[in-house]
Design an enzyme around this catalytic site. Structure first.
Site, PDB file in Angstrom:
ATOM      1  N   SER A  83      -8.918  -9.340   6.699  1.00 45.55           N
ATOM      2  CA  SER A  83      -9.065 -10.186   5.516  1.00 45.55           C
ATOM      3  C   SER A  83      -9.180 -11.671   5.854  1.00 45.55           C
ATOM      4  O   SER A  83      -9.151 -12.508   4.951  1.00 45.55           O
ATOM      5  CB  SER A  83      -7.885  -9.962   4.561  1.00 45.55           C
ATOM      6  OG  SER A  83      -6.652 -10.201   5.215  1.00 45.55           O
ATOM      7  N   GLU A 112       0.826  -1.203   0.000  1.00 45.64           N
ATOM      8  CA  GLU A 112       0.000   0.000   0.000  1.00 45.64           C
ATOM      9  C   GLU A 112       0.863   1.257   0.000  1.00 45.64           C
ATOM     10  O   GLU A 112       0.571   2.234  -0.705  1.00 45.64           O
ATOM     11  CB  GLU A 112      -0.930   0.004   1.216  1.00 45.64           C
ATOM     12  CG  GLU A 112      -1.848   1.209   1.251  1.00 45.64           C
ATOM     13  CD  GLU A 112      -2.698   1.267   2.499  1.00 45.64           C
ATOM     14  OE1 GLU A 112      -3.069   2.393   2.899  1.00 45.64           O
ATOM     15  OE2 GLU A 112      -3.000   0.201   3.081  1.00 45.64           O
TER      16      GLU A 112
END
Length: 292
Positions: free
Chosen positions: A245, A105
């Protein structure tokens, strides 16, 4: 990814990991997903999915050169940070990105304005940061950081650069911050915290950090097979949480492990109710639209 495989069939290529969870990756591989390090590793004209962590503009350019059918699965909360980076850069600001070096990211976000962005990973680095006198400054953050540590870094930046600009709403994603707050509330009731998540999951690791910072032993596990029974010596109550996740079925598998171990009292710990829903990537919505 599941929808894309249903629509287009295998193989479908994925740049990096769609999310940082080993179980999800292995299951998608079994269905025909092919995970690659770079868009350059994808055959010309194939279908490529970009991961939730976002990518730099150069990746889109590389995919276009290879005539790839690209499906952008970037998390909308990450996209928000990318938009902020572009706006601050366009306004002539030096951008301070709070995050972890090398995280996908962070690599993607810095790629939006590489010449204008400087990475800060800690309070110490924020204290040592040197910027040109009078240079306008703004900050943005990785979405999966420790809420407390990030707040400390922001406080230092605001003290050192009083006119620094920041996002109207914090960049740390709701799923990350909610889990951290829930763990904080839970810690007074448990002797041990287990976090279900993979080693490369930033938000999962931060949950372990939150517990250990409060003096509660904590371990990161991918699933029930990684539980060490020695951790349970002299432990009356175990707290269980998961990274953003981690599929719910992994939580159920760990609960089943404890039931088999002889634990009868397993109850949910209620905190914040999450009802946020994101739309599918636009490429999949278009593919499902019936012809006129």
């Amino acid at each position: 990814m599941e929808r894309a495989l249903s629509l287009y069939g295998a193989p479908i290529y994925v740049r990096k990991q769609i999310v940082h969870n080993a179980h999800v990756v292995r299951e998608l591989e079994a269905r025909g997903a092919v995970f690659v390090e770079s868009e350059d590793d994808v055959p010309m004209g194939a279908t490529l999915v970009l991961s939730a962590h976002g990518v730099a503009p150069s990746v889109y350019e590389g995919a276009a050169r290879r005539h790839l059918h690209t499906i952008d699965a970037t998390c909308p909360l990450v996209t928000k940070v990318h938009v902020q980076a572009r706006r601050y850069a366009a306004d002539g600001h030096r951008i301070v990105l709070i995050g972890h070096a090398g995280h996908e990211e962070v690599v993607g976000t810095m790629g939006e304005a590489p010449d204008a962005t400087v990475l800060v990973q800690s309070v110490k680095e924020a204290e040592a940061l040197e910027l040109a006198t009078g240079e306008p400054v703004a900050y943005i953050t990785q979405t999966t950081l420790s809420v407390d540590e990030t707040a400390e870094i922001v406080d230092v930046l605001k003290r050192r650069f009083p006119h620094i600009r920041g996002p109207q709403r914090e960049d740390i994603c709701y799923a990350t911050s909610n889990r951290q707050w829930a763990v904080k509330e839970l810690l007074s009731e448990v002797d041990l915290l287990l976090v279900i998540g993979s080693r490369n999951s930033s938000n999962s690791n931060r949950l372990v950090d939150v517990a250990r910072a409060a003096g509660v032993p904590s371990y990161l596990i991918d699933d029930e097979t990684e539980i060490d029974e020695r951790w349970l010596d002299d432990v009356d109550t175990v707290g269980l949480t998961s990274g953003a996740s981690a599929p719910e079925r992994l939580v159920e598998r760990v609960c089943d492990w404890f039931r088999a171990y002889g634990v009868e009292d397993i109850s949910p710990f209620s905190s914040v109710y999450e009802d946020v829903v994101f739309r599918l990537p636009v490429e999949l919505r278009r593919a499902e639209t019936p012809a006129a």
